[in-house]
Write an enzyme that holds these catalytic residues in place. Structure first.
Site, short mmCIF file in Angstrom:
data_model
loop_
_atom_site.label_atom_id
_atom_site.label_comp_id
_atom_site.label_asym_id
_atom_site.label_seq_id
_atom_site.Cartn_x
_atom_site.Cartn_y
_atom_site.Cartn_z
N ASP A 122 65.56 -85.71 -99.47
CA ASP A 122 66.40 -84.81 -98.69
C ASP A 122 67.38 -84.02 -99.55
O ASP A 122 68.02 -83.09 -99.06
CB ASP A 122 67.18 -85.59 -97.64
N ASP A 174 71.88 -34.71 -90.72
CA ASP A 174 70.76 -35.46 -91.30
C ASP A 174 70.36 -36.64 -90.43
O ASP A 174 69.25 -37.14 -90.52
CB ASP A 174 71.12 -35.96 -92.71
N GLY A 200 64.14 -38.10 -93.02
CA GLY A 200 63.85 -37.02 -92.09
C GLY A 200 62.84 -36.01 -92.60
O GLY A 200 61.87 -35.67 -91.91
N LEU A 201 63.01 -35.54 -93.83
CA LEU A 201 62.13 -34.50 -94.35
C LEU A 201 60.70 -35.04 -94.46
O LEU A 201 59.73 -34.37 -94.08
CB LEU A 201 62.62 -34.04 -95.72
#
Ligand code: SF4
Length: 514
Positions: A36, A274, A409-410
């Site tokens: 353990d 943007d 985005g682009l």
């Protein structure tokens, strides 16, 4: 018995270790089988702590079971005290030791050690890690905290941060700064960095800041009752929540609400042009209840996403998460079964997942971007740099983290327009992640395709996609294609249409656009 692939939380004694390791001057004697000690690695490797956790394991073996495991525990307790001389000790059992019923608490009490010894009863087969942390910290407070004179000026305790907590280290810095701006200083932060002596001073504060309900709520409730300390209910993750938090603290203490926002960038970043393409992105949110609730608010109100599903793995938070889901008009998923989560994500086909490291795996398999918002987390989510989730800087960190996995985005626009490009195509991955673009696969769909995908609901399993419709579907950008496919199939199934052609595809589109 339950078949488990992954588990979101460890056993409750790992929660107790998180409290012990967060504190100083406290030692944990854990009755546990050999092996353990693996849990040490969580702290020394994932959190990269520079010392071993203050835990002594009895590490009994198979041959010990025939003899006296109780004596083994007593010897371990005595030598732990002699060696570490802690101000206080906690004692308890791991899952296996729970079965042999040696009663560590009772034994330790009879030993008459010269420091407070706090017994832990953690039901390993019913409860999990977060409960273990919450219960352990509550028992420590109950044993050590007493009513004391309040500090002359307004002070607060920060309650809940532990070892192995997702961004707890930096959240403490951020919340401390929020309070300081209002002229409130921190009395004790606990369990993170606190000693048992510090716990005895908790009552001197004027209020408790409950940073993480999962690991601090039981103690806060007890302190409210026994020490007259009110506690905050708002967790300051996100801009709105941080403002509400400041207002709540002001109300509880009578000081002027004050929030220095000059470094806050999230609101402008997410409203700048943007970010327009982020509007309405469909997100699925999963993790611990606190981080999910705060993430849902940020996603909808501060980023402009659409929350299409949410849930948590810790059933202690089931009730608030169900209520929250109602407010968002989605179905709550309360489950600690990774496969349930995977199935829900497949059904909802979101454009983004906000989740834990498990959801990162699901996202990878399904090709869905994912950002991590909650434990359990891998080593990279214990970063060297300052990375809070709370307060002003937390909001800035969250904006960057959530946007990063998405295609920018682009590029998204290019994917819409030039689907035949050799470089920008669906399988290429986002360029800013530096993937080596895979060559575009040649168009191969000539034959009608049956909707036999396992993710497709049974009622739509008989539906056939005609080749032209399938080709048309491929023109839809990949991150919304799953949703479009599912909607079209449901639309067809509801009308008894067996074959999906271009007409059905556009009828479905018009139907759902209404
Ligand atoms: S005692 Fe619990 S944590 Fe330890 S090995 Fe057994 S099942 Fe795992």
């Amino acid at each position: 018995m339950k078949l488990s692939v992954w588990t979101y939380e460890g056993p409750p004694h790992v929660g107790a270790m998180r409290v012990a390791t967060a504190m100083t001057g406290l030692h944990y004697v854990l009755h546990a089988p050999q092996g353990d000690t693996y849990a040490d690695l969580l702290f020394t490797m994932i959190e990269r702590r520079n010392h071993r956790p203050p835990v002594t394991y009895t590490t009994f073996q198979a041959r010990d079971l025939g003899s006296d495991t109780a004596n083994l525990f007593k010897t371990a307790c005595q030598s732990a005290y002699d060696r570490f001389q802690p101000q206080a000790m906690i004692v308890g059992a791991s899952c296996t030791a729970e079965l042999i019923q040696d009663d560590p608490g009772g034994m330790a009490e009879l030993m008459g050690l010269p420091c407070p010894v706090i017994p832990l009863e953690l039901p390993s087969y019913q409860r999990k890690e977060n409960y273990g942390a919450d219960e352990t910290f509550f028992q420590i407070c109950r044993a050590l905290a007493r009513p004391v004179e309040k500090t002359a000026h307004v002070t607060a305790n920060l309650i809940g941060p532990t070892a192995l907590g997702f961004r707890h280290r930096d959240d403490i810095t951020e919340v401390t700064a929020l309070l300081e701006e209002m002229g409130i200083s921190v009395n004790v932060t606990a369990p993170y960095g606190a000693s048992p002596t510090d716990i005895t001073r908790l009552g001197a504060a004027h209020l408790n800041i409950l940073m993480y309900p999962e690991t601090g709520e039981a103690a806060c409730r007890w302190m409210e009752r026994e020490l007259g300390l009110p506690f905050t209910k708002t967790v300051p993750i996100g801009v709105g929540a941080t403002r509400d938090f400041v207002a709540e603290v002001a109300k509880l203490t009578g000081v002027e609400p004050k929030l220095e926002e000059s470094r806050l960038r999230l609101p402008w970043y997410s409203s700048s042009v943007d970010s327009t393409y982020l509007t309405g992105k469909r997100v699925f949110i999963f993790g611990d209840g606190t981080h999910v609730a705060t993430a849902a608010r940020i996603a909808r109100d501060e980023m402009g996403f659409e929350v299409v599903g949410l849930g948590c793995y810790n059933r202690e938070m089931a009730r608030p998460i169900r209520a929250l889901a109602k407010e968002y008009d989605v179905e709550a998923l309360i489950s600690d079964d990774y496969l349930d989560v995977e199935q829900r994500i497949e059904e909802l086909a979101p454009e983004m997942i906000l989740g834990t490291q498990m959801e990162r795996h699901i996202g990878k398999r399904l090709g869905i971007p994912c950002a991590v918002i909650s434990a359990p987390v891998h080593v990279q989510d214990f970063p060297a740099r300052y990375s809070p989730q709370m307060g002003i800087e937390g909001a800035n960190v969250i904006f960057d983290t959530w946007v990063h996995p998405l295609v920018m985005g682009l590029e998204e626009h290019l994917l819409h327009m030039f689907r035949e490009d050799f470089e920008f195509h669906d399988d290429a991955g986002a360029s800013h992640h530096g993937h080596k673009a895979k060559a575009r696969q040649a168009e191969s769909i000539e034959e009608p395709v049956a909707a036999n995908d396992p993710a497709v609901p049974a009622e739509t399993a008989e539906i056939i996609w005609l080749a032209d419709a399938e080709r048309e579907l491929k023109k839809i950008p990949f991150f919304v294609r799953g949703k479009a496919r599912r909607n079209t199939e449901l639309f067809a199934a509801e009308r008894g249409v067996q074959q999906i052609g271009i007409d059905t595809l556009y009828e479905a589109k018009a139907h759902y656009a209404r």
